[in-house]
Design a protein around this motif. Structure first.
Motif, mmCIF file in Angstrom:
data_model
loop_
_atom_site.group_PDB
_atom_site.id
_atom_site.type_symbol
_atom_site.label_atom_id
_atom_site.label_comp_id
_atom_site.label_asym_id
_atom_site.label_seq_id
_atom_site.Cartn_x
_atom_site.Cartn_y
_atom_site.Cartn_z
ATOM 1 N N PRO A 1 -58.510 -26.652 3.597
ATOM 2 C CA PRO A 1 -57.771 -26.144 2.999
ATOM 3 C C PRO A 1 -56.512 -26.393 2.992
ATOM 4 C CG PRO A 1 -58.614 -24.593 4.600
ATOM 5 C CD PRO A 1 -59.405 -25.510 4.837
ATOM 6 N N GLY A 2 -55.996 -25.726 1.606
ATOM 7 C CA GLY A 2 -54.731 -25.726 1.489
ATOM 8 C C GLY A 2 -54.156 -27.231 1.422
ATOM 9 N N SER A 3 -52.455 -27.245 2.227
ATOM 10 C CA SER A 3 -51.884 -28.989 1.830
ATOM 11 C C SER A 3 -52.816 -29.844 3.212
ATOM 12 C CB SER A 3 -50.818 -28.920 2.289
ATOM 13 O OG SER A 3 -50.552 -28.216 1.576
ATOM 14 N N LEU A 4 -53.867 -29.201 3.888
ATOM 15 C CA LEU A 4 -54.541 -30.068 5.381
ATOM 16 C C LEU A 4 -55.576 -30.802 4.053
ATOM 17 C CD1 LEU A 4 -55.847 -27.004 7.406
ATOM 18 C CD2 LEU A 4 -54.769 -29.203 7.868
ATOM 19 N N LYS A 5 -55.825 -30.850 2.759
ATOM 20 C CA LYS A 5 -56.670 -31.398 2.172
ATOM 21 C C LYS A 5 -55.607 -32.531 1.916
ATOM 22 C CE LYS A 5 -58.478 -28.832 -1.360
ATOM 23 N NZ LYS A 5 -57.707 -27.485 -1.048
ATOM 24 N N THR A 6 -54.167 -32.972 2.570
ATOM 25 C CA THR A 6 -54.360 -33.815 1.699
ATOM 26 C C THR A 6 -53.291 -34.489 3.163
ATOM 27 O OG1 THR A 6 -52.319 -32.166 0.823
ATOM 28 C CG2 THR A 6 -53.128 -34.337 -0.926
ATOM 29 N N SER A 7 -52.858 -33.777 4.219
ATOM 30 C CA SER A 7 -52.108 -33.947 5.358
ATOM 31 C C SER A 7 -53.320 -33.290 6.337
ATOM 32 C CB SER A 7 -51.204 -33.303 5.471
ATOM 33 O OG SER A 7 -50.194 -33.772 4.509
ATOM 34 N N SER B 1 -45.098 -21.458 -6.709
ATOM 35 C CA SER B 1 -45.257 -19.790 -6.127
ATOM 36 C C SER B 1 -46.088 -20.072 -4.879
ATOM 37 C CB SER B 1 -45.669 -18.117 -6.939
ATOM 38 O OG SER B 1 -44.498 -18.301 -7.428
ATOM 39 N N ASN B 2 -46.395 -21.313 -5.001
ATOM 40 C CA ASN B 2 -47.656 -22.194 -4.405
ATOM 41 C C ASN B 2 -47.603 -22.433 -2.494
ATOM 42 O OD1 ASN B 2 -49.463 -22.763 -6.142
ATOM 43 N ND2 ASN B 2 -47.919 -24.331 -7.014
ATOM 44 N N SER B 3 -46.843 -22.077 -2.043
ATOM 45 C CA SER B 3 -46.169 -21.841 -1.012
ATOM 46 C C SER B 3 -46.746 -21.971 0.195
ATOM 47 C CB SER B 3 -44.316 -22.022 0.318
ATOM 48 O OG SER B 3 -43.607 -22.638 -1.314
ATOM 49 N N MET B 4 -47.183 -20.705 -0.130
ATOM 50 C CA MET B 4 -47.850 -19.759 0.327
ATOM 51 C C MET B 4 -49.372 -19.848 0.835
ATOM 52 S SD MET B 4 -46.198 -18.048 2.679
ATOM 53 C CE MET B 4 -47.692 -16.688 3.795
ATOM 54 N N LYS B 5 -49.824 -20.421 -0.478
ATOM 55 C CA LYS B 5 -51.551 -20.450 -0.472
ATOM 56 C C LYS B 5 -51.543 -22.449 -0.244
ATOM 57 C CE LYS B 5 -52.419 -22.444 -4.788
ATOM 58 N NZ LYS B 5 -52.885 -23.795 -4.830
ATOM 59 N N ASP B 6 -50.838 -23.616 -0.141
ATOM 60 C CA ASP B 6 -50.527 -24.463 0.223
ATOM 61 C C ASP B 6 -49.738 -25.062 1.747
ATOM 62 O OD1 ASP B 6 -51.006 -25.221 -2.315
ATOM 63 O OD2 ASP B 6 -49.105 -26.183 -2.866
ATOM 64 N N SER B 7 -49.463 -24.681 2.082
ATOM 65 C CA SER B 7 -48.548 -24.787 3.015
ATOM 66 C C SER B 7 -49.512 -23.561 4.432
ATOM 67 C CB SER B 7 -46.898 -24.709 3.756
ATOM 68 O OG SER B 7 -46.888 -25.679 4.615
ATOM 69 N N GLY B 8 -48.681 -22.261 3.800
ATOM 70 C CA GLY B 8 -48.989 -21.035 4.447
ATOM 71 C C GLY B 8 -50.685 -21.222 5.121
ATOM 72 N N THR B 9 -51.491 -21.719 4.494
ATOM 73 C CA THR B 9 -53.057 -21.571 4.448
ATOM 74 C C THR B 9 -53.457 -22.353 5.517
ATOM 75 O OG1 THR B 9 -53.330 -20.791 2.089
ATOM 76 C CG2 THR B 9 -55.045 -22.230 3.210
ATOM 77 N N PRO C 1 -57.127 -14.470 0.335
ATOM 78 C CA PRO C 1 -56.724 -16.603 -0.163
ATOM 79 C C PRO C 1 -54.542 -15.745 0.176
ATOM 80 C CG PRO C 1 -58.179 -16.412 -1.272
ATOM 81 C CD PRO C 1 -58.334 -15.419 -0.613
ATOM 82 N N PHE C 2 -53.491 -16.307 0.808
ATOM 83 C CA PHE C 2 -52.882 -15.868 0.117
ATOM 84 C C PHE C 2 -52.350 -16.548 -1.390
ATOM 85 C CE2 PHE C 2 -51.863 -17.747 4.916
ATOM 86 C CZ PHE C 2 -52.530 -16.382 5.630
ATOM 87 N N LEU C 3 -51.504 -15.723 -2.254
ATOM 88 C CA LEU C 3 -51.289 -16.710 -2.838
ATOM 89 C C LEU C 3 -49.888 -16.631 -4.015
ATOM 90 C CD1 LEU C 3 -54.158 -13.540 -5.710
ATOM 91 C CD2 LEU C 3 -54.129 -15.669 -4.608
ATOM 92 N N GLY C 4 -49.536 -16.424 -3.218
ATOM 93 C CA GLY C 4 -47.629 -16.657 -3.392
ATOM 94 C C GLY C 4 -46.799 -15.541 -4.264
ATOM 95 N N SER C 5 -45.471 -15.264 -4.319
ATOM 96 C CA SER C 5 -45.542 -14.260 -5.012
ATOM 97 C C SER C 5 -43.914 -14.259 -5.441
ATOM 98 C CB SER C 5 -45.226 -13.437 -4.161
ATOM 99 O OG SER C 5 -44.128 -13.969 -3.591
#
Ligand code: FES
Ligand code: FES
Lengths: 165, 742
Positions: free
Chosen positions: B44-50, B115-123, B698-702
């Motif tokens: 999930p999240g940015s683990l997809k690409t890294s 507002s993607n930081s929590m969704k991408d990086s937080g996840t 899931p984190f949705l960002g804000s």
């Protein structure tokens, strides 16, 4: 060479007389708190205290400052021993990016030194020259009210005040 | 079936060595993993690409370090990421160090935006930390000859039943964490959270309130020089003449850098560079051309430019018949990010390698652009994010980074700091694009919305770098790079059409995006992109329809909304505000309500507001606002509240006061006098924000979720107070006064 008294210390600085105080604080004295926001006296982010008054350091040239006492946010306290105004801003988490905050704090400090129990209206009026783009205003107001209370209790209890030690 | 194929491909791509560690990780996690979802084999999240765990978490004898490819912009997520990592690693919050975007050290997470930081990086951090903890337990089990189930973790160590402790630092050896993440992780149960969900004080605030070095503006490297750029007076202006000799002789001046229309001066001290900049500006002669549209006719300008039209949503149910139909047009002007601290960057060119310290939102794409501009291989360019003043989107940060790099190349070895002036930031930042929306809708016989038509005209909402041509310095060089062709941002997130599709349930609906590729003014991403104006339009028009139906605005919204989380947020905000159907506000005051789910897929936010209007002057004042937000699992409640409070206050400033001004040649809003924003005399009496927490979701960002609802809520309150509907942003006192007098 000019002599500048900043945060209780005298400094010899080699600058041209028309240099605004802001650049001397940042560039010569390596202080961070006073910020460049506009250089036009429109935003308040460069505010410091000169002889007890809040002043926009970006528009005050050095030539006017001979012999005056300048206080910047660095002179109020440290992370380990924060001044009441600093504690209040930490406790209220009164910052987003925080760029405007040091200037706001210096204006508030100058106000609280004159008037230890300002009303909400007085605080708002006093902060009129200051801009915050992040919209942290509600927290800034709360922090200043909290600082007033903290200073009050600090005065009341000699053990907590700096001069007692 | 599908999943198996993809996993196979990943194994092949990962290569033999990685395959083995991947298997050993698999067995370490096997006991704890939930059955992998058939359709979701990638992590999930940015683990997809890294996917490598050590892109996110590194452990050695010195401690545990967390890495994110996102940039802290004042949203406070550095603290939130530290909370997430502490929770999943089971380690003290204070003992962690978080490193943010750096092209040498961190994962490439593109831009910090949307507002993607929590969704991408937080996840990514959450899952990486959970998997690292499982690996550490497995390694301890191996060393102790015990089963993994018999071990527990606490405070950065694995603990055996007999009390034997193995610290994480002792357990990690070699490349143990250089393994790819598994698709799923055994996350800690929300009920056991110790750090997530708590209002941990932000890690950056103590430094910022005591005068510590906190921003790129505060950097002072040994031997650092100060540079100022002299920008052209208007878009496209050509430098025809510039005698630099006198400027070069000014005290402290080290160099004048000229490359085509790019002009800068470098001096030993900062104020010397400012004086030299002024002298250089006076010496420079420019040829300008009148290329700007008529500011007071933006509606016609935008709708008559060629556009690429796409129907992005269509639904029909001919059984529902229209009874009453209304239509309306809404406009938004160009608006400025207006960071309080103008853009700044430091660059140093040593031995053919360029280092740039910048407050860009995307170190990797910005590196690409700078490398292209300098005709250097990207590997020789390193960008390090250092915080700047809040940016709210694509401001001058990337341009300042390019300026610094171009100047530093001309002065090898010495670090060069460039700070834009206030006037440059106001005139040259890429603005939030002007927009037009046309709405037409009908009620059926029962006062429900029967059909809905929405047309939006807009430029793109991102001209961020990637290529050099996005940056001013590269555009102004003697051999300039062309501005890249703008592209619409794809749905479902969208750009000009972000939030253009109604989140409500209408039986008939049609939404058309008119994408305009000509860009009379320099524009790019500004907080919430098209969602600000689209939500303003939709939520204003919903109120117009509610009025037509004689319905209460809150009830009317609920009647058209199935989504339960959306309904919860609406009800919570209404209750917190004290909203009552048939309520009567005090004289000259009005109540307004608005709701949106950001991008129709992220956080939910509803805002109720009370506005007072001075009938003599037209001056509007937001008295109070109550908001409710559902951002999924909450990590730091106070941080979330801070974001929403800020969004409401900032959106109020955009909505009531702000528009970029220009004549036929130049931008004329060039400081805080000519581009007024909110001041303390207009700050509301109170703003309350209620969070609806969704543990385990899931984190949705804000960061951007509040902009649209706040704007429409205020507009609706003004309509409620005055009986007049204002549809052109900003809702200035002059426009309100004219509407009242009309
Ligand atoms: S920097 Fe001095 S008032 Fe803005
Ligand atoms: S906190 Fe960012 S400008 Fe005030």
């Amino acid at each position: 060479m000019m002599t500048l008294k900043v945060n209780g210390r005298e400094h010899q600085v080699d600058v041209e007389a028309d240099t605004p105080l802001l650049y001397v604080l940042r560039d010569d004295l390596k202080l961070n708190a006073a910020k460049y926001g506009c250089g036009l006296g429109q935003c308040g982010s460069c505010t410091v205290i000169v002889d007890g008054k809040a002043v926009l350091s970006c528009v005050v040239p050095m030539v006017l400052l001979e012999g005056k006492h300048i206080t910047t946010l660095e002179g109020l306290g440290t992370i380990a021993e924060p001044a009441p105004i600093q504690r209040a801003f930490m406790e209220e988490q009164a910052a987003q990016c925080g760029y405007c905050i040091p200037g706001m704090m210096m204006r508030a400090q100058a106000l609280l030194q004159k008037n230890s129990k300002p009303t909400d209206e007085q605080i708002r009026a006093e902060l009129e020259p200051h801009l915050c783009r992040c919209g942290t205003h509600m927290r800034i107001l709360r922090a200043i009210h909290r600082a007033a209370r903290l200073m009050d209790t600090a005065d009341a209890s000699p053990a907590a005040s700096g001069s007692a030690r | 079936m599908n999943a198996a194929v993809i996993i196979d491909r990943r194994r092949v791509l990962a290569g033999g060595g990685a395959l083995i560690v991947s298997f050993s990780l698999g067995s370490a996690l096997a006991q704890q993993q939930e059955a992998p979802a058939a359709a979701a084999p990638s992590p999930p999240g940015s683990l997809k690409t890294s996917p490598y765990l050590d892109a996110w978490i590194r452990i050695d004898a010195d401690g545990v370090e967390v890495f994110t490819g996102k940039a802290e912009l004042g949203q406070g997520f550095k603290t939130a990421f530290q909370q997430i990592a502490a929770e999943e690693l089971d380690i003290a919050f204070e003992s962690l160090k978080v490193t943010t975007a750096d092209t040498r050290l961190t994962a490439n997470e593109g831009y910090t935006a949307g507002s993607n930081s929590m969704k991408d990086s937080g996840t990514a951090i959450q899952n990486a930390a959970a998997q690292v903890r499982a690996l550490l337990i497995a390694e301890a089990a191996r060393r102790l000859g015990l089963s993994a189930e018999s071990l527990r973790t606490a405070d950065g160590a694995v603990i055996a039943p007999d009390g034997n402790r193995l610290s994480y630092g002792e357990l990690v050896a070699g490349d143990m964490l250089h393994v790819q993440a598994q698709p799923t992780s055994k996350l800690r149960a929300p009920a056991t959270f110790k750090v997530i969900g708590r209002s941990v004080p932000r890690v950056d605030i103590p430094t910022k309130v005591t005068g510590g070095a906190a921003y790129v503006q505060d950097m002072r490297l040994p031997g650092m020089l100060h540079a100022r750029v002299v920008r052209p007076p208007s878009y496209g202006a050509q430098l025809t003449e510039c005698d630099t000799a006198a400027v070069e002789k000014l005290p402290g001046v080290v160099k004048v850098v000229r490359d085509g229309n790019f002009l800068a001066v470098v001096a030993e001290k900062e104020f010397q560079s400012i004086k030299a900049m002024n002298a250089l500006a006076a010496a420079a002669k420019w040829k300008e051309s009148a290329s700007l549209p008529k500011q007071d006719n933006l509606l016609n300008v935008l709708t008559s430019l060629p556009s690429q039209d796409t129907t992005i949503f269509e639904r029909s149910n001919p059984a529902v018949a229209a009874h009453k139909t209304i239509e309306a047009t809404y406009t938004r002007p160009y608006q400025a990010h207006g960071s309080i601290g103008p853009s700044c960057a430091v660059a140093q060119f040593i031995d053919g390698a360029m280092m740039v310290w910048t407050h860009t939102q995307g170190v990797f794409p910005d590196r690409q652009g700078i490398a292209e501009m300098l005709r250097m291989p990207p590997a020789s360019v390193r960008l390090i994010h250092v915080e700047g003043s809040g940016c709210y989107g694509h401001n001058g940060a990337d341009d300042a980074a390019a300026d610094a790099a171009l100047i530093a190349r001309a002065l090898p070895d010495r670090p060069v700091r460039v700070h834009w002036t206030r006037e440059q930031e106001h005139a040259w930042e890429p603005f939030g694009p002007a927009m037009v929306t046309k709405l037409k809708a009908s009620l059926d016989g029962n006062g429900r919305i029967a059909d809905w038509n929405f047309d939006v005209w807009s430029n793109t909402h991102s001209m961020r770098p990637g290529g050099a041509g996005s940056m001013l310095a590269a555009q102004h060089m003697a051999q300039p790079f062309a501005v890249p062709a703008p592209r619409p941002l794809p749905l479902p997130e969208g750009g000009g059409d972000r939030n253009a599709i109604p989140f409500y349930n209408f039986p008939n609906a049609r939404v058309v995006h008119h994408f305009i590729s000509a860009m009379p003014l320099r524009i790019s991403a500004m907080r919430a992109l098209g969602a600000y104006h689209n939500v303003f339009s939709i939520e204003s028009f919903i109120d117009e329809l509610a009025t037509l139906a004689g319905a209460d605005p809150v009830e009317f919204r609920l009647k058209h909304l199935d989504d339960q989380r959306g309904r919860d947020v609406i009800e919570k905000a209404a209750q917190a505000f004290g909203w009552e159907p048939d309520q009567k506000p005090p004289p000259d005051r009005g109540y307004g309500f608005a709701f949106a789910r950001y991008k129709n897929l992220a956080a939910y936010c509803a805002v109720a507001s009370e506005v007072e209007v001075n009938r003599e002057t037209g001056r509007p004042r937001l008295v109070r606002a109550a908001a409710a937000v559902d951002s999924g699992q909450v990590v730091n409640p106070d941080g979330l509240i801070n974001q929403i409070e800020g969004a409401i206050v900032q959106s109020m400033s955009w909505t009531l006061y702000e528009s970029v001004t220009f004549d036929d040649t130049r931008i004329t809003s060039i400081d805080w006098q000519t581009y007024p924003i909110l001041r303390f005399n207009s700050v509301p009496e109170s703003i309350v924000v209620h969070i609806i927490d969704r543990p385990g979701q899931p984190f949705l960002g804000s960061g951007e979720t509040g902009q649209g609802p706040a704007a429409a809520s205020i507009a609706n309150a003004i309509a409620n107070a005055t009986g007049k509907r204002l549809r052109n942003l900003p809702l200035t006192r002059k426009r309100i006064k004219e509407a009242i007098d009309a």
